[in-house]
Design a protein around this motif. Structure first.
Motif, short mmCIF file in Angstrom:
data_model
loop_
_atom_site.label_atom_id
_atom_site.label_comp_id
_atom_site.label_asym_id
_atom_site.label_seq_id
_atom_site.Cartn_x
_atom_site.Cartn_y
_atom_site.Cartn_z
N ALA A 213 9.23 2.50 4.90
CA ALA A 213 10.26 1.80 5.67
C ALA A 213 9.63 0.93 6.75
O ALA A 213 10.06 -0.20 7.00
N ALA A 214 8.58 1.46 7.38
CA ALA A 214 7.95 0.77 8.51
C ALA A 214 7.06 -0.39 8.08
O ALA A 214 6.58 -1.17 8.91
N VAL A 215 6.82 -0.52 6.77
CA VAL A 215 6.06 -1.66 6.25
C VAL A 215 6.93 -2.91 6.20
O VAL A 215 6.44 -4.03 6.35
N ALA A 216 8.24 -2.73 6.01
CA ALA A 216 9.14 -3.87 5.77
C ALA A 216 8.92 -5.01 6.78
O ALA A 216 8.76 -6.17 6.38
N PRO A 217 8.89 -4.74 8.09
CA PRO A 217 8.75 -5.85 9.05
C PRO A 217 7.43 -6.61 8.96
O PRO A 217 7.32 -7.71 9.51
N LEU A 218 6.44 -6.05 8.27
CA LEU A 218 5.18 -6.79 8.11
C LEU A 218 5.43 -8.08 7.34
O LEU A 218 4.71 -9.06 7.51
N LEU A 219 6.47 -8.09 6.50
CA LEU A 219 6.69 -9.22 5.60
C LEU A 219 7.22 -10.47 6.30
O LEU A 219 7.16 -11.57 5.73
N CYS A 220 7.71 -10.33 7.53
CA CYS A 220 8.02 -11.53 8.32
C CYS A 220 7.32 -11.43 9.68
O CYS A 220 6.44 -12.22 9.99
N ALA A 221 7.68 -10.43 10.49
CA ALA A 221 7.07 -10.31 11.82
C ALA A 221 5.56 -10.14 11.72
O ALA A 221 4.80 -10.71 12.51
N GLY A 222 5.10 -9.39 10.75
CA GLY A 222 3.66 -9.14 10.60
C GLY A 222 2.91 -10.40 10.22
O GLY A 222 1.97 -10.81 10.91
N GLU B 276 -2.40 -14.87 1.86
CA GLU B 276 -2.66 -14.37 3.21
C GLU B 276 -1.78 -13.16 3.54
O GLU B 276 -2.20 -12.24 4.24
N THR B 277 -0.55 -13.16 3.03
CA THR B 277 0.36 -12.03 3.26
C THR B 277 -0.19 -10.77 2.57
O THR B 277 -0.16 -9.67 3.14
N GLN B 278 -0.73 -10.96 1.36
CA GLN B 278 -1.33 -9.81 0.66
C GLN B 278 -2.54 -9.29 1.42
O GLN B 278 -2.72 -8.08 1.56
N GLU B 279 -3.34 -10.22 1.93
CA GLU B 279 -4.52 -9.84 2.73
C GLU B 279 -4.09 -8.99 3.94
O GLU B 279 -4.70 -7.96 4.24
N MET B 280 -3.01 -9.42 4.61
CA MET B 280 -2.51 -8.68 5.77
C MET B 280 -2.03 -7.28 5.38
O MET B 280 -2.31 -6.29 6.04
N LEU B 281 -1.28 -7.20 4.25
CA LEU B 281 -0.76 -5.90 3.81
C LEU B 281 -1.92 -4.95 3.47
O LEU B 281 -1.88 -3.77 3.82
N ASP B 282 -2.95 -5.48 2.81
CA ASP B 282 -4.11 -4.65 2.46
C ASP B 282 -4.83 -4.19 3.74
O ASP B 282 -5.25 -3.03 3.85
N PHE B 283 -4.96 -5.11 4.70
CA PHE B 283 -5.58 -4.78 5.99
C PHE B 283 -4.79 -3.67 6.69
O PHE B 283 -5.36 -2.71 7.21
N PRO C 6 0.84 -1.20 0.00
CA PRO C 6 0.00 0.00 0.00
C PRO C 6 0.88 1.26 0.00
O PRO C 6 1.85 1.34 0.76
N GLU C 7 0.53 2.22 -0.84
CA GLU C 7 1.36 3.43 -0.99
C GLU C 7 1.13 4.42 0.14
O GLU C 7 1.89 5.37 0.30
N ASN C 8 0.05 4.25 0.91
CA ASN C 8 -0.30 5.25 1.92
C ASN C 8 0.45 5.09 3.25
O ASN C 8 0.33 5.90 4.14
#
Ligand SMILES: [Zn+2]
Ligand SMILES: [Zn+2]
Length: 353
Positions: free
Chosen positions: A154-163, A303-310, A148-150
């Motif tokens: 930088a703070a999105v990066a940890p969503l890809l493992c920790a998130g 599921e990872t995409q779902e989390m990022l969109d959420f 998501p562009e909004n």
């Protein structure tokens, strides 16, 4: 196969510091996306792989599986992404795509073994894969995520493992508005578990051994903090939680927590803690209240995409400390002392200079 030689940061031995080195990447094949890396989160797995703590590390190790970047080239079959898109890559860069797990969008449980973003056999170039502590990465479009562009990039990066590691059990065990969820441990994973559970509308409790965590836990969204060494406080939450996410990454006794799991509730382990060893799980709390102990590993791509969109919709990102690539060795030392709130993220500009 055509390759490109690029700058990376990695280590050549378990006891050596990480330093600048060069690696080869394949040129984008027909189904590939070539990504210029902007940020890379720093996960505990990076440190353990660099130092061969789990055995089996292949050198040089170039860690990094919380990757954010911009698409700079795509293969002719790529339909999901175009040049300029903001994208992410997490812990996986490939899987067999045909086994029962892959067919169910559970690539993390691929029966033939998924290809890890680093230190896994490289199907294309031979050798092993190199992670995100590098200028660029080339990945099959099916393992690339839209970011998501909004959000603070930088703070999105940890969503890809920790998130995703904490999101997947929240979804699997159907956490929703009013669910009573507890989180054990307030580190990189724990702080994401609190934010995501809160985002889903749960009533969230943090278990901690330290009263020093109370203020921060509440700032992150926890409704309650229970000091796990305080017997009275532990008794007060007996049989309360439908789901407990245990993020503690070392051996510990889970039995005191089992008493706080509700009937039909589950305690899910997301940290590798090895054997239970002397702290064998007592069967009594399991049988008496039909409780379960489970494990969970990252999450599938869908599921990872779902989390990022959420997270895009609910404005959820990680709390980070931005560092330069050259600070990584010092960052590892601080991680070992839990001296980070709550995730280091590398500004990859620092590697390009
Ligand atoms: Zn990780
Ligand atoms: Zn598979």
């Amino acid at each position: 196969m055509n390759t490109q030689n690029i700058k990376a940061f990695g280590t050549t031995a378990p006891d050596a510091d990480l330093k600048e080195l060069r690696i080869d990447r394949r040129m984008a094949l027909s189904n590939d996306v070539e990504i210029d890396i902007l940020y890379c989160g720093v996960c505990h797995s990076d440190l353990h792989t660099a130092r061969n703590d789990w055995g089996g590390s292949k050198y040089p190790v170039v860690p990094g599986h919380e990757i954010i970047g911009r698409v700079v080239a795509v293969g002719e079959q790529v339909s999901k992404f175009k040049v300029g898109d903001l994208v992410g890559v997490g812990c996986m860069v490939d899987a067999c795509k045909t086994c029962e797990s892959c067919q169910k969008n559970l690539e993390q449980y691929c029966q033939n073994g998924f290809t890890g973003t680093y230190n896994a056999p490289d199907k294309h170039l031979g050798g092993h894969t190199f992670g995100g502590y590098s200028e660029k990465i080339v990945v099959d479009q099916d393992f690339v995520l839209r970011i998501p562009e909004n959000l603070n990039t930088a703070a999105v990066a940890p969503l890809l493992c920790a998130g995703i590691t904490t999101w997947s059990p929240l979804r699997r065990w159907n956490v929703q508005k009013g669910s009573k969820v507890a989180v054990i441990g307030l580190g990189g994973l724990g702080h994401m578990a609190i934010k995501l559970a809160k985002g889903l509308g749960a009533e969230v409790t943090l278990f901690s051994r330290s009263i020093s965590k109370i203020v921060d836990a509440k700032r992150l969204g926890a409704d309650h903090v229970v000091i796990s060494t305080n017997e009275e406080e532990m008794k007060a939450v007996k049989s309360k939680f439908e789901l407990i996410i245990d993020t503690v990454p070392y051996q510990h006794d889970i039995n005191p927590y089992m008493q706080t799991v509700a009937i039909d509730g589950t305690l899910v382990l997301v940290g590798f803690i090895g054997e239970f060893d002397e702290n064998i799980v007592s069967t009594r709390p399991l049988i008496n209240q039909r409780r379960a102990v489970a494990g969970s590993l990252i999450g599938g791509i869908v599921e990872t995409q779902e989390m990022l969109d959420f997270c895009g919709e609910h404005n959820i990102v990680s709390d980070i400390e931005l560092i330069n690539m050259q600070d990584i060795n010092q960052a590892y030392e601080r991680m070992l002392k839990s001296d980070v709130k709550y995730r280091f993220v590398i500004d990859m500009k620092s590697l390009k200079n």
